[in-house]
Every structure is written in C-alpha cells, then in structure tokens.
Scaffold this motif. Structure first.
Motif, PDB file in Angstrom:
ATOM      1  N   GLU A 113      91.124 -16.204 -40.033  1.00 27.56           N
ATOM      2  CA  GLU A 113      91.327 -14.804 -39.657  1.00 27.56           C
ATOM      3  C   GLU A 113      90.024 -14.018 -39.647  1.00 27.56           C
ATOM      4  O   GLU A 113      89.992 -12.876 -39.182  1.00 27.56           O
ATOM      5  N   TYR A 114      88.961 -14.587 -40.143  1.00 25.44           N
ATOM      6  CA  TYR A 114      87.675 -13.895 -40.264  1.00 25.44           C
ATOM      7  C   TYR A 114      86.649 -14.493 -39.309  1.00 25.44           C
ATOM      8  O   TYR A 114      86.681 -15.688 -38.996  1.00 25.44           O
ATOM      9  N   SER A 115      85.702 -13.660 -38.902  1.00 23.85           N
ATOM     10  CA  SER A 115      84.629 -14.136 -38.026  1.00 23.85           C
ATOM     11  C   SER A 115      83.762 -15.162 -38.741  1.00 23.85           C
ATOM     12  O   SER A 115      83.349 -16.169 -38.146  1.00 23.85           O
ATOM     13  N   ILE A 116      83.476 -14.904 -40.010  1.00 29.52           N
ATOM     14  CA  ILE A 116      82.661 -15.824 -40.807  1.00 29.52           C
ATOM     15  C   ILE A 116      83.228 -15.914 -42.220  1.00 29.52           C
ATOM     16  O   ILE A 116      83.848 -14.975 -42.712  1.00 29.52           O
ATOM     17  N   VAL A 117      83.000 -17.060 -42.849  1.00 32.07           N
ATOM     18  CA  VAL A 117      83.382 -17.287 -44.244  1.00 32.07           C
ATOM     19  C   VAL A 117      82.137 -17.742 -44.995  1.00 32.07           C
ATOM     20  O   VAL A 117      81.454 -18.678 -44.565  1.00 32.07           O
ATOM     21  N   ILE A 118      81.849 -17.065 -46.105  1.00 35.39           N
ATOM     22  CA  ILE A 118      80.685 -17.414 -46.925  1.00 35.39           C
ATOM     23  C   ILE A 118      81.179 -17.706 -48.339  1.00 35.39           C
ATOM     24  O   ILE A 118      81.818 -16.854 -48.964  1.00 35.39           O
ATOM     25  N   VAL A 119      80.900 -18.903 -48.830  1.00 32.89           N
ATOM     26  CA  VAL A 119      81.333 -19.322 -50.169  1.00 32.89           C
ATOM     27  C   VAL A 119      80.130 -19.321 -51.105  1.00 32.89           C
ATOM     28  O   VAL A 119      79.095 -19.925 -50.802  1.00 32.89           O
ATOM     29  N   VAL A 120      80.268 -18.639 -52.232  1.00 31.75           N
ATOM     30  CA  VAL A 120      79.235 -18.610 -53.266  1.00 31.75           C
ATOM     31  C   VAL A 120      79.869 -19.143 -54.550  1.00 31.75           C
ATOM     32  O   VAL A 120      80.848 -18.567 -55.042  1.00 31.75           O
ATOM     33  N   THR A 121      79.340 -20.235 -55.081  1.00 35.53           N
ATOM     34  CA  THR A 121      79.958 -20.803 -56.275  1.00 35.53           C
ATOM     35  C   THR A 121      78.930 -21.422 -57.208  1.00 35.53           C
ATOM     36  O   THR A 121      77.879 -21.896 -56.778  1.00 35.53           O
ATOM     37  N   SER A 122      79.261 -21.398 -58.477  1.00 40.05           N
ATOM     38  CA  SER A 122      78.465 -22.091 -59.485  1.00 40.05           C
ATOM     39  C   SER A 122      79.090 -23.457 -59.737  1.00 40.05           C
ATOM     40  O   SER A 122      80.143 -23.789 -59.194  1.00 40.05           O
ATOM     41  N   THR A 123      78.434 -24.260 -60.559  1.00 39.09           N
ATOM     42  CA  THR A 123      78.952 -25.558 -60.983  1.00 39.09           C
ATOM     43  C   THR A 123      79.116 -25.528 -62.489  1.00 39.09           C
ATOM     44  O   THR A 123      78.252 -25.021 -63.201  1.00 39.09           O
ATOM     45  N   THR A 124      80.223 -26.049 -62.981  1.00 39.18           N
ATOM     46  CA  THR A 124      80.458 -26.067 -64.423  1.00 39.18           C
ATOM     47  C   THR A 124      80.667 -27.502 -64.894  1.00 39.18           C
ATOM     48  O   THR A 124      81.009 -28.395 -64.108  1.00 39.18           O
ATOM     49  N   GLY A 125      80.468 -27.692 -66.218  1.00 34.04           N
ATOM     50  CA  GLY A 125      80.787 -28.981 -66.835  1.00 34.04           C
ATOM     51  C   GLY A 125      80.142 -30.160 -66.138  1.00 34.04           C
ATOM     52  O   GLY A 125      78.948 -30.173 -65.847  1.00 34.04           O
ATOM     53  N   GLN A 126      80.954 -31.163 -65.837  1.00 32.63           N
ATOM     54  CA  GLN A 126      80.456 -32.413 -65.251  1.00 32.63           C
ATOM     55  C   GLN A 126      80.575 -32.372 -63.723  1.00 32.63           C
ATOM     56  O   GLN A 126      81.221 -33.205 -63.100  1.00 32.63           O
ATOM     57  N   GLY A 127      79.943 -31.362 -63.106  1.00 27.56           N
ATOM     58  CA  GLY A 127      80.012 -31.212 -61.658  1.00 27.56           C
ATOM     59  C   GLY A 127      81.302 -30.591 -61.177  1.00 27.56           C
ATOM     60  O   GLY A 127      81.690 -30.766 -60.021  1.00 27.56           O
TER      61      GLY A 127
END
Length: 645
Positions: free
Chosen positions: A51-65
């Motif tokens: 539904e969106y023109s663009i999707v931007i994902v921002v995420t950290s990594t926790t634990g064992q990946g």
C-alpha cells in the motif's frame, strides 16, 4: 502531501536505538513530502506493505542473531511456506541494521529480513545500510551518511512537482500528538492548533491510553506484561572504598512467573524531583506543571486507518495525568541528545547565535562536532537546555521533543531453588553495577536506572517486565560440558545457570537454602563445568567466591579467577583460557560442550574468541582458519552463546 507518495518506516527495537533512527528516517521522508507512517514491524501485516510507495526497515540484532521482540511476529509471517516467490512483487524496500561487531552474528537480523523480502519478490530500491556500535563515533557514523544519500536518491526517483521544494530544516514538522489541558473544549483546541492548519482530534482519556495501530511504544513487548515486585534487599557487595558500588538486589512478587538462565528483568526508573524541577523552571512550565492533561491527535484530517502510534506509552500511567508526572515517569531528561533533538529545539529560540550553533549539530558534515559535544562528555538533555538557555519548548510538544524514558534490562542472577520464596512466589536476584563516573569535562555522570535503584529503600514497590533471554538453556543439555566466561557483572546469568543445573540433578530432593547443611544425593548426572571469572581484586569484587566453594561439593565445577589488579601485571579471563587450553579443547572439541560468554561488550568478547581459537590451534593441531571455522560450526549448532551489553 503529494498523491501516490507514501513511506512506511518499520522498526525492530529492543533498547530503543532502532526506534530513534526509524523516527529520524520518518522525519526525513516527511520533509520531502512523503506521507509517512513509522511503526513497529509487528504492527503491520505483510499484505499492507504494497500500500506504500516505499518501505524502509530499521532493525537491531539481539542475542544470537535474533530479531527484537517487536519484530518476531513479522519475521514468522515472512517464513510461511505457502507464500509464493512473487508475493511481495509490488513492494519497493530498503533496510538499515544496527549491530555490534563484538557479536559473531553482526547485523544478522537485518540481513535475514533483507534476504527474505527479496526472496518473496520485493524490489530493493536502495542498498542496505549497516552501523556498528563499536565504531569510535557510534552508530551515527554509519547511519548519517546512509540516510543523507538515501534522501538524495529518493528525490531522484520520486522527483517533486514543479514549484514544490523540500520542507526546510528551519520549518518545524508538526507533531502527530500533542498535550492539551483536560478541560479544554474542542473549539478552543481548534483555535490553538498548530500553524499548518491541522485540526486537533479529540480523544477520550480511555482511548488515549489504548494501543494505536498495534503498539504504544518501543518498550511495550508482545506477551510481556508489566508486574509489580517488592524490593526485599538492597545490599552493597563491594567495599565502601572500592571504586565501584555494586548491589545485590532481591525482589519478590505475588506472581508465579517462571524464568530460565539468561532471562532478563526490565526495570522502569524514574527521574529525580530535582531534575524534573530544573527542567520545569528552565522551560517556564510552572503554571501548567500540575494541571491535568492528556494526549491528542494533531491531525483530524488524516484519511488513513494507520495513524502513527503515540510517542510514549501511557498504559501504566496513574490518572489524572499531569506534566510533572510525565517528566518523572515517562520522559528521559538525562539521555544523551541525538541529532533529532537539536533539529527540534532549534525552532524554539529567537537567539541567532544559539540557533546557528544548534543548526550546525543537525548538519551531516558536523557529525564529529556533535559527537564531541554530546557523546564524548556524556552531556545530558537537561545540561544542553541549560547551555542553550534561550530555548523554550512549548509544553504541548514535550512528548514529541523529549525521548521516552525506557526500561533498563538486567540479567537475572538467580536460578534453581533461588527462583521462588518459601511461599512459592517468584523471586529474582540482580547483580547491578551502579553507574557513576567523571567525564572528560570533569562532571559526575550517573545512570538513570542504577541511580534510581541505589536510592530505593527496601520494601519499595517497582514495575518490571520479565523478558526471555537468548542463551537458550534447556534441561536436555544437562549432560553437556560447559565453559562459562563471565567477568564482572557478566557472572549474573552464569550464576543462574549453575543453580539451575544443581536443581536439575537434585530434582527429587528438597535443598536447604543453606548449603552448609549435609546433603545426601546421587552422583550428579551433569556435564563438567569450567567457570572463568574476572575481577580486580579478591577482597573487593570477587562476586560469589564463597558460594562457588559450597557449590563445588555438589557439582563438577572448576573455577578460574583472573585478578586484573591483584599483582603487578594485569591478568584477564582470556589469559586464563590460554593457560587452560587443554581443558578448553577437551570440553568444547572432544566432548562437544557449550561455551557461554557474558558481560561487557567491546574488547572482551573478541579477546575471548581469539583465546578459544588459540586453544584449538595449540591442542588440536589445527590451522588458524580451521579453528575459526570450528567456532562458526559451534555457533550454527547453538553451542557458542554470547550475551553482552
């Protein structure tokens, strides 16, 4: 906002960093006229992405990946087997990861999401970016250049209409939510609404406390409710003359919540009345500080059912709500301010010199100056506002300008029989180092949460959340040998594990709280354990040393302690690992054991990994590359576990 120009900014955040960066990306897309929605990964269904023109994902990594808690449901939905390879063919996306190179699985979470989105047909419109917590300039060193070039790319791919220009930094973006007096009538709200003509939508107190679009704040995790605990003991375990105050905390609850080694307790601190009064005085908020207020939407004309969530969670806030309560319980006054904070407060001063200086901190080319002013001296928000004393933030904007006061996580140090009290209720022990130090500008800094805990009298009640850890300990592994490495307060989850193992092998017997009482048990069917602990001095910070001696009567436990200040030359845990290379090789290679590395991130995990590699090279006659490959195999098999902070 221009038609067919929308951006979905999704975040997966455990401690709040990815949330902050997602918000900054959202402000950038807003300024170039994208209708923008910033929300958690778990708050969105896969079918909504197109539904969106663009999707931007921002995420950290926790634990064992692993992915953060508020991103795991989204990840599971991506892994559904019935999804065809063209399912996301209409989605244009990019991703950004926040990681720490002291972990072997550096930025695995964002890499997994990026790869899976591509496998399902989504089209990458801009390359993935990654940041490293260990960089000398922190995460900004990777994030700022990436976002700057992303903005340039978006303006090329989605050019603005003739006569339309990006919203300048000098023009404030209107907040999605504002604070209003409780008694204010709707007509008055519309009269005092923000400058762009956005109407204020009336919300009842009840609805303002409910979830919006699936999530209230980054701290609200799925399936993990806050509950109340009582502080039974608050005991300093280091001598008064020792450089660091370390506390052993004992907490109990009427809850019967169970937990496992490696699980963490999130504690929600409060700001001191002195800091709250200081900010209220600086901003001139005294006339409204104790009036009843509430959060309201600042855009009633929004045509979507996807209005951004509230900037802070008020679900657990005592009613009636006042500005003073918000500043005490919900907003972080002592955080190190980010670029976004300066870009907000620059609009609230008429002083040309201070405005010019604030604008410098916002510009990407001045990232070094921003780091030197904020992060290096650990300068707080209150201190910045004291220096830029002409800044006067409207109190209605407080929740949009000041960051949320988030909970702090502490590894649980209790396990086995220590997990419950005599009545069978939940019991938690924490080993907490009180953060207090002097900065390069000769000012004393204190951790918000540890200062709060240090001053908390026994018998006090506080709110916590029990969160599952990433060590993945199970009783099925009881016969496996263990190598446990935990310098300093990193010993906490390891202590929990040792006590848990003791309970496993004595399931059918009742243990006394006092280990000095005689016990008659069968030979424990448990794997050999080697503990490598590091501290400064034996009589200062050698935590639980007497307890290890007692536990060795019932468990096959060897303890090796590195004292870094006990002798003229410094000795660390990695040095003892090298000395015990034969034991390391036997337990981890010949007996297929498990290694746990817990404690401070940074140099320690890397030094320990090198020492383990040397042990395999020396005793297994391996080449360096083969030894490193074996550690990677251990990671894949779940036999190399790291939990550092």
């Amino acid at each position: 906002m221009m038609k067919n120009r929308s951006a979905l900014i999704l975040y997966g955040s455990e401690t709040g960093n990815a949330f902050d960066f997602a918000q900054e990306v959202g402000r950038m897309t807003e300024r170039i006229h994208f209708w923008t929605n910033v929300t958690s990964l778990d708050a969105i269904g896969l079918s909504s992405l197109s539904e969106y023109s663009i999707v931007i994902v921002v995420t950290s990594t926790t634990g064992q990946g692993d992915l953060p808690t508020n991103a795991r449901r989204f990840w599971r939905s991506l892994l559904r087997r019935k999804l065809p390879p063209t399912y996301l063919k209409d989605v244009r996306f990019t991703t950004f990861g926040l990681g720490d190179t002291s972990y072997p699985q550096f930025n695995w979470a964002v890499r997994k999401i990026h790869k899976r989105l591509s496998q399902l047909g989504a089209q990458e419109f801009y390359p993935r970016g990654e940041a490293d917590e260990q960089h000398e300039e922190g995460l900004d060193a990777g994030f700022v250049p990436w976002m700057t070039d992303l903005r340039r790319h978006l303006l090329e791919v989605f050019p603005l209409d003739d006569g339309v220009i990006p919203i300048p930094e000098e023009v404030p973006l209107q907040p999605k939510w504002i604070l209003l007096p409780k008694e204010m009538r709707l007509s008055e709200r519309q009269d005092t609404s923000s400058t762009n003509g956005a109407a204020v939508e009336s919300l009842t107190e009840q609805s303002s406390h409910k979830q919006v679009n699936g999530e209230n704040s980054v701290d609200q995790q799925h399936g993990m409710e806050r509950f109340e605990v009582v502080l039974q003991k608050n005991h300093r375990v280091t001598p008064d003359l020792h450089w660091q105050d370390v506390r052993q905390l004992e907490l109990t609850s009427l809850s019967t919540a169970g937990y496992a080694p490696g699980d963490v307790l999130t504690v929600y601190p409060r700001n001191t009345p002195e800091d709250v009064d200081t900010l209220i005085d600086l901003m001139g908020w005294n006339p409204v500080a104790d009036l009843e207020i509430y959060l309201a939407r600042n855009d009633a004309s929004n045509e979507h059912n996807r209005y951004p969530p509230t900037p802070i969670s008020l679900e657990h806030q005592i009613s009636p709500l006042t500005l003073r309560q918000l500043l005490t319980n919900n907003l972080d006054l002592n955080a190190i301010p980010k670029r976004s904070f300066f870009s907000s407060i620059v609009h609230f001063t008429d002083d040309s010199m201070q405005k010019e200086r604030l604008l410098e901190f916002v510009k990407p080319e001045y990232i070094d100056e921003l780091y030197d002013y904020t992060t290096r001296p650990r300068r707080s928000i209150v201190e910045v506002l004291q220096e830029f004393d002409t800044v006067k933030i409207p109190w209605q904007w407080a929740t949009s300008v000041l960051p949320e006061l988030r909970g702090r996580q502490f590894s649980i140090a209790s396990g086995g029989q220590l997990k419950t009290d005599a009545l069978g209720y939940a019991r938690f022990e924490l080993l907490v180092a009180i953060v207090r130090y002097k900065t390069i500008i000769k000012k004393i800094r204190e951790g918000v949460c540890t200062r709060y805990l240090a001053a908390l009298p026994e018998g006090s009640s506080l709110e916590v959340v029990l969160q599952r850890g990433s060590l993945g300990v199970s009783e099925a592994q009881a016969s496996r040998p263990l190598v446990m490495i935990g310098p300093g307060t990193g010993i906490a989850p390891i202590r929990s594990l040792i006590w848990e193992r003791l309970q496993w092998v004595q399931k059918t017997q009742t243990l006394s709280q006092n280990l000095s009482e005689a016990l008659t048990v069968e030979e424990p069917k448990v794997g050999q354990m080697a503990l490598f602990f590091g501290c400064r001095k034996k009589n200062a910070d050698c935590f639980y040393q007497e307890e290890w001696i007692r536990l060795q009567k019932y468990l096959p436990l060897e303890v090796f302690t590195a004292f870094s200040r006990e002798q003229t030359h410094k000795v660390y845990v990695q040095d003892l690992i090298k000395e015990q290379s034969g034991l390391i090789y036997r337990l981890l290679y010949e007996s297929q054991g498990i290694v746990y590395i817990c404690g401070s991130s940074g140099k320690m995990p890397k030094a320990v990994r090198m020492a383990l590699t040397e042990s395999f090279v020396q005793c297994g006659k391996m080449h360096q590359g083969d030894a490193e490959a074996y550690l990677q195999t251990m990671e894949k098999e779940g036999r190399y576990k790291q939990e550092t902070w």
